[in-house]
Write an enzyme that holds these catalytic residues in place. Structure first.
Site, short mmCIF file in Angstrom:
data_model
loop_
_atom_site.label_atom_id
_atom_site.label_comp_id
_atom_site.label_asym_id
_atom_site.label_seq_id
_atom_site.Cartn_x
_atom_site.Cartn_y
_atom_site.Cartn_z
N ALA A 186 0.80 -1.23 0.00
CA ALA A 186 0.00 0.00 0.00
C ALA A 186 0.83 1.28 0.00
O ALA A 186 0.51 2.23 -0.70
CB ALA A 186 -0.93 -0.02 1.21
N ASN A 257 2.22 -10.23 -1.08
CA ASN A 257 3.42 -10.79 -1.71
C ASN A 257 4.04 -11.93 -0.91
O ASN A 257 5.17 -12.33 -1.16
CB ASN A 257 4.45 -9.69 -1.96
CG ASN A 257 5.28 -9.96 -3.20
OD1 ASN A 257 4.81 -10.61 -4.14
ND2 ASN A 257 6.51 -9.47 -3.22
N ARG A 258 3.30 -12.45 0.06
CA ARG A 258 3.68 -13.70 0.73
C ARG A 258 2.49 -14.66 0.74
O ARG A 258 2.54 -15.71 1.35
CB ARG A 258 4.10 -13.43 2.19
CG ARG A 258 5.26 -12.46 2.36
CD ARG A 258 6.57 -13.05 1.85
NE ARG A 258 7.71 -12.16 2.11
CZ ARG A 258 8.01 -11.07 1.40
NH1 ARG A 258 7.25 -10.74 0.34
NH2 ARG A 258 9.05 -10.32 1.71
N HIS A 311 7.28 -2.38 -7.42
CA HIS A 311 7.35 -2.10 -5.98
C HIS A 311 8.32 -0.94 -5.74
O HIS A 311 8.99 -0.48 -6.65
CB HIS A 311 7.88 -3.33 -5.23
CG HIS A 311 6.92 -4.47 -5.14
ND1 HIS A 311 6.35 -4.88 -3.96
CD2 HIS A 311 6.41 -5.30 -6.10
CE1 HIS A 311 5.55 -5.90 -4.17
NE2 HIS A 311 5.57 -6.19 -5.47
N SER A 312 8.39 -0.52 -4.48
CA SER A 312 9.48 0.35 -4.10
C SER A 312 9.82 0.03 -2.63
O SER A 312 8.94 -0.42 -1.90
CB SER A 312 9.10 1.82 -4.23
OG SER A 312 8.26 2.25 -3.20
N TYR A 363 16.63 -11.17 -0.03
CA TYR A 363 16.40 -12.03 1.13
C TYR A 363 15.45 -13.12 0.67
O TYR A 363 14.78 -12.97 -0.34
CB TYR A 363 15.78 -11.25 2.30
CG TYR A 363 14.75 -10.23 1.88
CD1 TYR A 363 13.50 -10.62 1.38
CD2 TYR A 363 15.02 -8.86 1.96
CE1 TYR A 363 12.56 -9.68 0.99
CE2 TYR A 363 14.06 -7.93 1.56
CZ TYR A 363 12.84 -8.35 1.08
OH TYR A 363 11.90 -7.42 0.69
N GLU A 386 12.05 -3.04 -7.95
CA GLU A 386 12.02 -2.14 -6.78
C GLU A 386 12.50 -0.79 -7.26
O GLU A 386 13.69 -0.57 -7.47
CB GLU A 386 12.92 -2.68 -5.66
CG GLU A 386 12.47 -4.00 -5.05
CD GLU A 386 11.35 -3.83 -4.02
OE1 GLU A 386 10.93 -2.69 -3.75
OE2 GLU A 386 10.89 -4.86 -3.49
ZN LIG Z 1 6.73 -3.89 -2.09
#
Ligand SMILES: [Zn+2]
Ligand SMILES: *[C@@H]1O[C@H](CO)[C@@H](O)[C@H](O)[C@H]1NC(C)=O
Ligand SMILES: *[C@@H]1O[C@H](CO)[C@@H](O)[C@H](O)[C@H]1NC(C)=O
Ligand SMILES: *[C@@H]1O[C@H](CO)[C@@H](O)[C@H](O)[C@H]1NC(C)=O
Length: 426
Positions: A186, A257-258, A311-312, A363, A386
């Site tokens: 978000a 995202n998980r 994403h960022s 990661y 990202e």
């Molecule tokens: Zn993200």
């Protein structure tokens, strides 16, 4: 006595408003923490035990030697105590986050005053989910042969989740597809801006980008996490997850995202604790937004060549796998796509991207969308981009920075698209 009573009553009256209304981040501090590699586990453990602190680090790059920590006022003392007890080098970056959050909010509201659809100035403001939906809905009228809007489902709070398909209008069906999503998380506001910028390049600036649509269609979903994103506009600027309650009344939301059902649920790379930023949900796909993104991928079964998730922040081009240190079969082909994007950006503006598998570069992750795209939806190439950081916490660039961020990133996205199309001709 009276004054105590009055004070108590004021507390009673004010408290619920503070909880329900816009969170101003009054007296929230931001610390910068520098550390040695040997202290990393200690810090990760502390971050895990204190999910109300926002450690913008342990979930970031492996090689970083400094983190930023956003801390609510009531947790400040114990955080500083932890730093001191462990001789961790730290300093206050932001004394009171509220003036910053407020200034950004005012800047954005002011810039949006003149919003008049169908014109939308991507570079001039950050837009809400409903404004973006209205904009998407306005496109087919302007581009009747080239823009198609479809609703793929609903968010938990019943917001319509919309998807735009862009073609060159030649009427050819079943072209291979480049699928772009944004705003899985978000607070990553540059992500929907980037998705909108891509849309405008492909529609308004078509004459310069025709080759990208000759043999491919683009499918773009600017906002996946509609509820969470709306919440960052109305309530809490740094909220990350969805808005569906969990079994812990104090902690709302799941990390989309998980939450994908491919190699879901590993503790290395996700969490079963609803209060953590990387909470994976009770079961795979228990979030309606994850289901919608899954359905969107599967809808393009057999034609999904490139999946790009925006994403960022961090300047990374992340490839599968996230869940294992092993590499997927066509890793080198994906690397050549990432390589094209990273090089184009360096030449354009000297922006430095790191690229490689999520597991190595960043990661471990478990249940992320790129792993699902590759592992189940059979995307040929899957990349999580990202975008660069902005603002104090990385997620919060000023409006004045949008242009620099999206124009640079477009150079990279465009170069990757050209490489995908060259490498995988229709
Ligand atoms: Zn993200
Ligand atoms: C149109 O696209 C070209 C090629 O990507 C780019 O150089 C140019 O700046 C774009 N124009 C606008 C108005 O965005
Ligand atoms: C991290 O650091 C190690 C050792 O310094 C280095 O070999 C590796 O390439 C770095 N990884 C990234 C992604 O920068
Ligand atoms: C992906 O490929 C596998 C193996 O070829 C196949 O069984 C599966 O049906 C494919 N799935 C989709 C969504 O295309």
């Amino acid at each position: 006595m009276t004054s105590i009573l009055v004070g108590f009553l004021i507390c009673l009256m004010v408290q619920p408003m503070v909880i329900l209304a816009w969170q101003d981040y009054k007296d929230f501090k931001v610390y910068e923490l520098n550390f040695q590699t040997s202290d990393k586990d200690l810090i990760s453990r502390y971050a895990k035990e204190n999910p109300l602190l926002d450690f913008l680090g342990p979930h970031r790059a492996k090689n970083e030697s400094s983190y930023r920590v956003m801390v609510p006022p009531e947790k400040c003392d114990s955080l500083v105590k932890f730093f001191k007890e462990n001789n961790l080098e730290h300093r206050v970056l932001v004394e009171d986050l509220s003036s910053y959050v407020l200034a950004q909010r005012v800047e954005n509201q002011r810039n949006k005053k003149h919003l008049q659809l169908p014109h939308l100035d991507v570079l001039g403001a950050f837009y809400t989910h409903s404004e973006i939906n209205d904009y998407l809905d306005s496109l087919p009228a302007r581009f009747p042969k080239r823009a198609f809007v479809k609703q793929f489902g609903w968010s938990y709070e019943r917001r319509p989740l919309k998807v735009l398909t862009i073609t060159n209008g030649d009427g050819r069906r079943d072209k291979p597809v480049i699928l772009v999503d944004g705003t899985v998380h978000a607070r990553e506001w540059i992500s929907p801006s980037m998705a909108l910028y891509i849309i405008q390049q492909l529609l308004d600036n078509y004459s310069e980008n025709q080759e990208l649509l000759e043999d491919y269609d683009w499918v773009i979903m600017p906002v996946v996490n509609a509820d969470g994103y709306e919440f960052t506009h109305t309530d809490s600027r740094y909220f990350r997850k969805t808005r569906k309650p969990t079994n812990d009344p104090d902690c709302v939301g799941t990390d989309i995202n998980r939450n994908f059902g491919y190699e879901w649920g590993h503790d290395e790379g996700s969490s079963g604790d609803p209060c953590e930023a990387i909470y994976r949900g009770e079961t795979p796909f228990d979030q309606p937004e994850t289901q919608v993104l899954r359905d969107l991928m599967l809808h393009h079964k057999g034609r999904l060549i490139w999946y790009l998730s925006l994403h960022s922040y961090g300047n990374y081009l992340l490839l599968p796998w996230g869940h294992t240190s092993e590499f997927p079969e066509h890793y080198q082909d994906m690397m050549s796509v990432a390589d094209a994007g990273a090089k184009a950006i360096v030449f354009h503006s000297n922006g430095i991207y790191t690229y490689g598998s999520t597991y190595y570069v960043l990661y471990p992750t478990s249940g992320d969308s790129a792993d699902y795209a590759l592992g189940v939806a059979n995307a040929t190439v899957a990349i999580t981009m990202e975008l660069p950081a902005g603002g104090f916490l990385g997620f919060d660039p000023w409006v004045s920075h949008i242009e620099g961020l999206v124009t640079e990133s477009w150079v990279g996205v465009r170069a990757m698209a050209v490489e995908v199309i060259r490498h995988y001709p229709a």
